[in-house]
Design an enzyme around this catalytic site. Structure first.
Site, PDB file in Angstrom:
ATOM      1  N   MET A  30       0.850  -1.200   0.000  1.00 29.92           N
ATOM      2  CA  MET A  30       0.000   0.000   0.000  1.00 29.92           C
ATOM      3  C   MET A  30       0.886   1.251   0.000  1.00 29.92           C
ATOM      4  SD  MET A  30      -3.418  -0.936   2.086  1.00 29.92           S
ATOM      5  CE  MET A  30      -2.779  -0.655   3.713  1.00 29.92           C
ATOM      6  N   ALA A  32       4.103   3.854   0.922  1.00 29.63           N
ATOM      7  CA  ALA A  32       4.833   4.292   2.122  1.00 29.63           C
ATOM      8  C   ALA A  32       5.912   3.232   2.422  1.00 29.63           C
ATOM      9  CB  ALA A  32       3.904   4.497   3.312  1.00 29.63           C
ATOM     10  N   HIS A  37       9.373  -3.638   3.149  1.00 23.85           N
ATOM     11  CA  HIS A  37       8.948  -3.870   1.761  1.00 23.85           C
ATOM     12  C   HIS A  37      10.166  -4.199   0.888  1.00 23.85           C
ATOM     13  CE1 HIS A  37       5.739  -0.994   3.218  1.00 23.85           C
ATOM     14  NE2 HIS A  37       5.022  -2.020   2.815  1.00 23.85           N
ATOM     15  N   GLN A  61     -10.256  -2.193   3.019  1.00 20.53           N
ATOM     16  CA  GLN A  61      -9.714  -2.885   4.200  1.00 20.53           C
ATOM     17  C   GLN A  61      -9.538  -1.957   5.403  1.00 20.53           C
ATOM     18  OE1 GLN A  61      -5.937  -3.924   2.024  1.00 20.53           O
ATOM     19  NE2 GLN A  61      -5.044  -3.720   4.042  1.00 20.53           N
ATOM     20  N   GLY A 148       4.862 -10.157   4.257  1.00 19.33           N
ATOM     21  CA  GLY A 148       5.684 -10.062   5.457  1.00 19.33           C
ATOM     22  C   GLY A 148       5.071 -10.816   6.632  1.00 19.33           C
ATOM     23  N   LYS A 150       5.121  -9.789   9.527  1.00 24.92           N
ATOM     24  CA  LYS A 150       4.574  -8.808  10.477  1.00 24.92           C
ATOM     25  C   LYS A 150       3.051  -8.899  10.556  1.00 24.92           C
ATOM     26  CE  LYS A 150       4.335  -4.243  11.964  1.00 24.92           C
ATOM     27  NZ  LYS A 150       3.325  -3.743  10.999  1.00 24.92           N
ATOM     28  N   LEU A 185       9.317  -2.572  11.693  1.00 26.88           N
ATOM     29  CA  LEU A 185       9.070  -1.499  10.723  1.00 26.88           C
ATOM     30  C   LEU A 185       7.607  -1.516  10.294  1.00 26.88           C
ATOM     31  CD1 LEU A 185      12.136  -1.328   8.309  1.00 26.88           C
ATOM     32  CD2 LEU A 185      11.826  -0.374  10.588  1.00 26.88           C
ATOM     33  N   SER A 186       7.037  -0.320  10.188  1.00 26.52           N
ATOM     34  CA  SER A 186       5.652  -0.173   9.757  1.00 26.52           C
ATOM     35  C   SER A 186       5.498   1.203   9.133  1.00 26.52           C
ATOM     36  CB  SER A 186       4.719  -0.292  10.966  1.00 26.52           C
ATOM     37  OG  SER A 186       3.467   0.295  10.676  1.00 26.52           O
TER      38      SER A 186
END
Ligand code: PAF
Length: 283
Positions: A30, A32, A37, A61, A148, A150, A185-186
């Site tokens: 998505m 950013a 990524h 979502q 990922g 995550k 990481l986010s």
């Protein structure tokens, strides 16, 4: 890097490459983009002839309209990063291209796996994720799909979906990439206040303490309680859930010996930002 906005043009290009016998790796995002990524793209490049990345902020979502509105959009930087990574193809569709009128997405049965954790606290979220990933896979038809760890529950449900579809696409799950201090990481990390960013490593630190606490005699439930209490001590930190679950079914366990695959998943509100993380405790 080639950039496609239109579904048909991308499909024509990929069809040609497939006919030439080339394999396709695909990382849906998505935007950013961060080093998490980047790790998906690097792996996809290593394991396939062509790497496709998509950037699509999927409105269906987001259960919270404010979250969608505030979701970081960094198109210029994302493209720069993808070029730097030598990504081959960027798919950058509009909402209309992904959801044309009359599109029909099949439904899937996830049992109880989509009812817990993120599914419980973000109603409708996984319906949107499954809908968009199904549509994107239908367009890209990759040999390998890169996601990922995550988003543990997300990739688990997508694996269920692929199994139910009898899909030939292999799901490749890449490990969580963390800051030096342990914060996963986010794309949402940039929105943390300075104080909350400073305190955020407590999340992974707590998850990593669980095995020691249980080895020291705490039951699964007591360890969960202790972890929630530890996270709640910080000002502005409100754990929404912290659950030690069976990594296959995502259902809560009573004892570590209940299953061969145990993971702890957490969601914590840090001020206005909701962070998720997980650690595999046994596999
Ligand atoms: O994990 C994400 O970034 C999104 O949920 C995904 C898989 C790209 C679907 O919109």
């Amino acid at each position: 890097m080639l950039l496609f906005k239109e579904v048909e043009r991308l499909q024509l290009y990929l069809e040609k490459k497939r006919k030439e016998g080339l394999t396709i790796g695909y990382a849906p995002t998505m935007g950013a983009l961060h080093q998490g990524h980047a790790s998906l793209i690097k792996k996809a490049k290593l394991e396939n002839d062509i790497c496709v990345c998509s950037i699509f902020v999927n409105p269906t979502q987001f259960n919270d309209p404010k979250d969608l509105e505030k979701y970081p959009r960094t198109e210029g930087r994302d493209i720069e990063m993808l070029v730097g990574l030598e990504n081959d193809v960027l798919f950058y569709p509009t909402v209309e291209a992904i959801y044309p009128k009359g599109i029909n997405i099949p439904t899937f049965d996830f049992g109880q796996a989509d009812k817990v954790m993120e599914g419980k606290f973000r109603p409708g979220h996984f319906d949107g994720v499954v809908e968009v990933v199904h549509r994107l896979l239908d367009i890209v038809q990759p040999d390998r799909l890169y996601m990922g760890q995550k988003d543990f529950q997300q990739f688990t449900l997508i694996q269920h979906m692929l199994n139910q579809m009898g899909s030939k696409t292999a799901l490749m799950v890449c490990p969580i990439i963390r800051e030096k201090d342990g914060l996963a990481l986010s794309s949402r990390n940039v929105r943390l206040t300075a104080q909350n960013r400073k305190n955020a490593p407590i999340i992974s630190k707590t998850l990593n303490q669980l095995n020691d606490w249980m080895a020291g005699g705490l039951t699964v439930k007591a360890a969960e309680k202790k972890a929630i209490a530890q996270l709640s001590e910080l000002p502005d930190f409100k754990p929404e859930y912290l659950e030690i679950v069976d990594g296959h079914t995502l259902q809560p366990i009573e004892k570590m010996s209940d299953t061969d695959y145990v993971v702890v998943c957490v969601a914590v509100w840090t001020g206005e930002i909701r962070l998720i993380d997980n650690v595999i405790l046994k596999k």
